[in-house]
Design an enzyme around this catalytic site. Structure first.
Site, PDB file in Angstrom:
ATOM      1  N   LYS A 194       0.821  -1.213   0.000  1.00 30.27           N
ATOM      2  CA  LYS A 194       0.000   0.000   0.000  1.00 30.27           C
ATOM      3  C   LYS A 194       0.853   1.261   0.000  1.00 30.27           C
ATOM      4  O   LYS A 194       0.370   2.357  -0.339  1.00 30.27           O
ATOM      5  CB  LYS A 194      -0.923   0.004   1.223  1.00 30.27           C
ATOM      6  CG  LYS A 194      -0.209   0.126   2.573  1.00 30.27           C
ATOM      7  CD  LYS A 194      -1.204   0.102   3.721  1.00 30.27           C
ATOM      8  CE  LYS A 194      -0.513   0.278   5.071  1.00 30.27           C
ATOM      9  NZ  LYS A 194      -1.486   0.248   6.193  1.00 30.27           N
ATOM     10  N   LYS A 195       2.116   1.152   0.370  1.00 30.17           N
ATOM     11  CA  LYS A 195       2.976   2.323   0.482  1.00 30.17           C
ATOM     12  C   LYS A 195       3.325   2.940  -0.873  1.00 30.17           C
ATOM     13  O   LYS A 195       3.799   4.084  -0.930  1.00 30.17           O
ATOM     14  CB  LYS A 195       4.255   1.960   1.234  1.00 30.17           C
ATOM     15  CG  LYS A 195       4.026   1.513   2.662  1.00 30.17           C
ATOM     16  CD  LYS A 195       3.524   2.636   3.542  1.00 30.17           C
ATOM     17  CE  LYS A 195       3.519   2.232   5.006  1.00 30.17           C
ATOM     18  NZ  LYS A 195       3.136   3.347   5.891  1.00 30.17           N
ATOM     19  N   ASP A 196       3.096   2.224  -1.963  1.00 27.63           N
ATOM     20  CA  ASP A 196       3.277   2.829  -3.283  1.00 27.63           C
ATOM     21  C   ASP A 196       2.415   4.083  -3.411  1.00 27.63           C
ATOM     22  O   ASP A 196       2.804   5.067  -4.055  1.00 27.63           O
ATOM     23  CB  ASP A 196       2.872   1.847  -4.388  1.00 27.63           C
ATOM     24  CG  ASP A 196       3.836   0.695  -4.545  1.00 27.63           C
ATOM     25  OD1 ASP A 196       4.772   0.570  -3.736  1.00 27.63           O
ATOM     26  OD2 ASP A 196       3.634  -0.099  -5.485  1.00 27.63           O
TER      27      ASP A 196
END
Length: 302
Positions: free
Chosen positions: A43-45
């Protein structure tokens, strides 16, 4: 299908799936947002793209300037992808306590990776708040020495905005607005903060819970640091917290793989374990935060 100009535009719009096998017989519905299907497998993208694009827009990031950030590996991977496409040198600063797959992946994507020793009483795989403070000090030093842009994920509003503008609204659209409760394991708190704000604006009755590890010494990488009291989180949006132990998170992650065909990491297991506690009589949504491929060297898959 639309042809995208780069991997950056492939970030987001991940599927929402029902975990009907794990939730069988418990009543209600368990929905999971498959964030491990982003290009960097987490999710950090989303926050990597938002922080960089916000900094470009407001002039805080100049063409060709170096980007520096502390990371447990996932934000660093996202930044490595975004910086590679946009031609910014990137330095990832990470504790040696995190799994080595993450450092290898970031280097493969062109990042310079600086590994910081843990405190003398810390164990590999158990990154404490004290360990992260050492990483923070190193990141600050490198940013000063190189005149770099500091992504500062614990404080940068782009972290919140990525999930307020995109993740939360995607979930609401995919679920047809029919959500009773939401929970997420807090690292920086940005995912929880952004999604909770979007959900509460849509329907104040949606209950939002932060998932936390049991105790300061835990194996759930990427969170539980209590760093700066999570400044991105609006406490008015927190309806409660759910504490999950290592073994409960590991069991849920293994069940995800064996029963749902979803190969995920420790924090995703914690999310599913917490969701099961909320489940009876509710539609609960959570996130599959990253891929199990990032933990092959750990005891998650022994």
């Amino acid at each position: 299908m639309t042809i995208l100009p780069s991997a950056v535009e492939a970030i987001g719009e991940t599927p929402l799936v029902e975990l009907s096998r794990i939730a069988k017989g418990l009543g209600g519905r368990l929905l999971a947002k498959l964030e491990y299907l982003n290009p960097g497998h987490s999710k950090k993208d989303r926050i990597a793209r938002q922080i960089v694009e916000d900094a470009e827009e407001d002039g805080n990031l100049r063409p060709g300037q170096t980007v520096v950030e502390l990371t447990s590996g996932n934000t660093g991977t996202g930044l490595a992808i975004v910086c590679a496409v946009k031609h910014y040198p990137f330095v990832a600063v990470m504790s040696k306590g995190n799994s080595p797959e993450r450092a290898r992946m970031m280097r493969a994507l062109g990042a310079e990776v600086v590994l910081v020793d843990q405190l003398p009483d810390s164990e590999p795989g158990q990154v404490s708040g004290g360990d992260l403070e050492l990483v923070e000090q190193t990141a600050q030093q490198i940013a000063r020495e190189r005149g770099a842009f500091r992504a500062d994920q614990f404080r940068h509003r782009g972290n919140f905005r990525a999930h307020y503008l995109h993740t939360g609204p995607e979930i609401l659209r995919q679920a047809g607005g029919r959500i009773d409760a939401f929970c997420d394991f807090a690292g920086t708190g940005g995912t929880f903060a952004g999604c909770a704000a979007a959900f509460k604006e849509n329907n104040p009755a949606i209950q939002c819970f932060i998932v936390e590890p049991a105790g300061p010494r835990h194996r759930i990488q990427g969170g539980g640091y209590s760093m700066a009291e999570l400044p991105l989180v609006n406490r008015d949006h927190v309806d409660g917290s759910i504490t999950i132990g290592d073994e409960e998170a590991i069991l849920a992650a293994r069940r995800l793989a064996r029963e749902e065909g979803i190969f995920a990491g420790f924090s995703s297991g914690a999310n599913v374990a917490a969701s099961l506690r909320l489940l009876p009589g509710r539609t609960v949504v959570t996130l599959i935060n990253d891929s199990g491929m990032k933990y092959l060297s750990t005891d998650l898959w022994e």
